[in-house]
Design a protein around this motif. Structure first.
Motif: not given
Ligand code: NAD
Length: 325
Positions: A152-159
């Motif tokens: 998800s994009l959320y995960a990508a931002t957290k990474r």
């Protein structure tokens, strides 16, 4: 200890600020009080915080606005920063990606860049997420696993937050630690998350949507367990600045099937759920399960609260808060 909590009107930020004030920290909180969910809940958390901690100071500011952030913090010295402000939630990141870029990418950079120039900083602890493990198949998820496969994009931002932070540790020796939270729930929780949504719907006699026939597993972490160890981490400088990546899992290390969560909620409410089945939504993962070896070794973390105990506590809080008999 002079402590700043960002995202202080949020679920974890509220509990964190309250716990740190209770141990004697001088707590300042920042939040932009956005309307991602009911702002009355955020206001009620701030009221509860002011009542519990009369010395608590609140500043309304948007961390994505670099100038506003600088103005909000100017002239103040902090020893500890717990940076929790972010646009949370996996599914809305698919429909509304830009707000994730603003709060989670620009906002995170603004916070770490601001504190790069802050002489008194001993530790800046920030929220990452179990979602960084993405499509990984090896369970339980360990901090040493590769995390290159977000769903998800959320995960990508957290990474991306983790990668920016690792760069700042390397370049400037900053004391930064990321926390990969695994599905935190409990009193004062988040209305967009499963435990809250299921309780609310069942009480209203509405059906609940169970994705993938409830054959999904989550490591549900009770808020008090998460806050206890978060406060311990934020009590001093990083324990192992030499070790990469500078992250910890905070979970419960028990992975529960969603069907079992529903059964525990039904028991706590004394009511049966009406279930509507739906496929796995894009962005969701089938299972999360935290390996806690690292945080156990460094902080003696031992989560104590199974969903059988935590869910009834949430239900009690929910009924009290909304005056439901
Ligand atoms: N609750 C969980 O299960 C969970 C799991 C993994 C990661 N996290 C992370 O932990 C942190 C806290 O999560 P939460 O559950 O308390 O969420 P939350 O939405 O309740 O709290 C986040 C708070 O940050 C504030 N905020 C958002 N954008 C902001 C901005 N640009 N400027 C200032 N304030 C802003 C919001 O108003 C909100 O009060 C987040 O970073 C989230 O991504 C939470």
């Amino acid at each position: 200890m002079r402590t700043l909590v960002t995202g202080v009107a949020g679920f974890i930020g509220f509990h964190c600020a309250r716990a740190l004030a209770a141990r004697g920290d001088e707590v300042t909180g920042i939040d932009n009080l956005n309307s991602y969910y009911d702002t009355a809940l955020k206001a009620a958390r701030l009221d509860a915080l002011r009542e519990a901690a009369p010395g608590f100071r609140f500043v309304k500011a948007d961390i994505a606005d670099r100038v506003a952030l600088g103005e909000a913090l100017s002239g103040q010295a902090f020893d500890i920063v717990v940076h929790l402000a972010a646009q949370a939630g996996v599914r809305p990141s698919i429909t509304n990606p830009h707000v994730y870029a603003e709060s989670n990418l620009v906002g995170h950079l603004n916070v770490i860049e601001y504190f790069r120039h802050h002489d008194t900083l001993r530790h800046l602890v920030y929220a990452s997420s179990s979602s960084v493990y993405g499509a990984n198949r090896k369970l339980p998820f360990s901090e040493d696993d590769r995390v290159d496969d977000p769903v998800s994009l959320y995960a990508a931002t957290k990474r991306a937050d983790e990668l920016m932070s690792e760069t700042y540790v390397r370049l400037y020796g900053m004391p930064l630690t990321g926390i990969r939270f695994f599905t935190v729930y409990g009193p004062w929780g988040r209305p967009d998350m499963a435990v809250w949504r299921f309780v609310e719907a069942i009480l209203r006699g509405e059906p609940i949507t169970l994705n993938n026939s409830g054959r999904m597993r989550r490591d549900f972490t009770y808020i008090d367990d998460a806050i206890g160890v978060l406060a311990a981490i934020a009590a001093g400088p990083p324990r192992h600045p030499e070790r990469t990546p500078h992250v910890y899992n905070i979970g419960n290390s028990r992975s529960e099937e969603l069907k079992r969560l529903v059964a525990v909620i039904e028991d706590a409410l004394g009511r049966k759920a009406r279930i509507v089945e739906a496929p796995l939504p894009p962005g969701d993962v089938i299972e999360t399960h935290a390996d806690l070896a690292r945080i156990k070794a460094d902080y003696g973390f031992q989560p104590e609260t199974a969903i059988d105990v935590g869910v009834p506590r949430f239900v009690k809080w929910y009924k009290d808060h909304y005056g439901i008999a």
